[in-house]
Design a protein around this motif. Structure first.
Motif, PDB file in Angstrom:
ATOM      1  N   ARG A  21       1.519  -1.043  -0.232  1.00  0.00           N
ATOM      2  CA  ARG A  21      -0.132   0.251   0.111  1.00  0.00           C
ATOM      3  C   ARG A  21       0.741   1.020   0.384  1.00  0.00           C
ATOM      4  O   ARG A  21       0.771   2.671  -0.644  1.00  0.00           O
ATOM      5  CB  ARG A  21      -0.868   0.106   1.254  1.00  0.00           C
ATOM      6  N   LEU A  22       2.148   1.292   0.730  1.00  0.00           N
ATOM      7  CA  LEU A  22       3.307   2.475   0.944  1.00  0.00           C
ATOM      8  C   LEU A  22       3.022   2.699  -0.794  1.00  0.00           C
ATOM      9  O   LEU A  22       2.933   3.750  -1.321  1.00  0.00           O
ATOM     10  CB  LEU A  22       3.683   2.182   1.633  1.00  0.00           C
ATOM     11  N   ILE A  23       3.816   1.926  -1.376  1.00  0.00           N
ATOM     12  CA  ILE A  23       3.900   2.230  -2.595  1.00  0.00           C
ATOM     13  C   ILE A  23       3.371   2.541  -3.959  1.00  0.00           C
ATOM     14  O   ILE A  23       2.825   3.158  -4.988  1.00  0.00           O
ATOM     15  CB  ILE A  23       4.771   0.792  -3.641  1.00  0.00           C
ATOM     16  N   GLU A  24       1.860   1.915  -3.764  1.00  0.00           N
ATOM     17  CA  GLU A  24       0.393   1.913  -4.331  1.00  0.00           C
ATOM     18  C   GLU A  24      -0.037   3.809  -4.557  1.00  0.00           C
ATOM     19  O   GLU A  24      -0.542   3.672  -5.079  1.00  0.00           O
ATOM     20  CB  GLU A  24      -0.513   0.474  -3.792  1.00  0.00           C
ATOM     21  N   PHE A  25      -0.036   4.096  -2.754  1.00  0.00           N
ATOM     22  CA  PHE A  25      -0.555   5.234  -2.341  1.00  0.00           C
ATOM     23  C   PHE A  25       0.442   6.758  -2.495  1.00  0.00           C
ATOM     24  O   PHE A  25       0.354   7.192  -1.745  1.00  0.00           O
ATOM     25  CB  PHE A  25      -1.718   4.978  -1.794  1.00  0.00           C
TER      26      PHE A  25
END
Length: 207
Positions: A2-6
């Motif tokens: 999620r860190l990378i996705e958002f």
């Protein structure tokens, strides 16, 4: 994942210095005779994983949730170096867009955007983007321990929330984006008088 996705690069600091995928944790566990038998997705800090481990020979069955997240991670490229190289480019986009937005508002003669929330993630963003008091003159925070002090590095003063009502800014930048809705509810009176709220993560957005 999620860190990378958002594009949550601002959550990487000090006590949050190490961020691991489930795959990486599984490899660490395996190297010392452990395995992951369950995992839960939590909303904390823009989504986190709660991982349950046991000895390799434990009788507990590995639940389907573990393989499901491992498959998601692989599908989204978490084992591919290019994914992380692109993440840097996304972070650089925010680094450029955020101060450009503040400069644009200043040129338009707007009341310079005030920031809400002297959160650690906001400190990371402002120092990375090189934002100083000339573009963001103050930050408001409800915590008494933070008031009348300064944001480390950028030296932006931290004031009580009442400063927002007194100065009536055209824009309020919400630094702790994970509680954006709560911040806007707390400042509904500002919305009623025309103040707009802004988030810089995952992309610069006027709410």
């Amino acid at each position: 994942m999620r860190l990378i996705e958002f594009n949550q690069f601002d959550t990487i600091y000090h006590e949050h210095f190490s961020h691991l995928s489930l795959y990486t944790v599984s490899q660490i566990f395996k190297s010392v005779g452990l395995r992951i038998w369950n995992v839960e997705e939590l909303p904390t800090h823009g989504d986190s994983l709660r991982i349950y481990g046991c000895h390799q020979e434990d009788q507990r069955q590995t639940l389907p949730a573990v393989q499901a997240i491992l498959d998601q991670e692989k599908e989204r490229g978490l084992q591919d170096l290019n994914t992380y190289q692109q993440f840097q480019k996304k972070a650089d986009l925010i680094k450029n867009d955020f101060p450009e937005f503040l400069i644009e508002q200043k040129k338009l003669g707007k009341v310079v955007a005030a920031a809400y929330g002297a959160a650690a993630k906001g400190n990371t963003l402002m120092n990375y983007a090189g934002v100083k008091p000339d573009l963001l003159p103050f930050v408001c925070d409800a915590a008494l321990a933070k008031q009348n002090k300064f944001i480390p590095g950028s030296h932006i003063p931290i004031l009580a929330p009442k400063a927002l009502a007194e100065r009536k800014p055209d824009f309020v930048v919400i630094l702790p984006w994970n509680i954006a809705e709560e911040v806007m509810k707390q400042n509904a009176d500002l919305v009623a008088t025309g103040t707009k709220f802004v988030k810089a993560i995952p992309l610069l957005t006027v709410l």
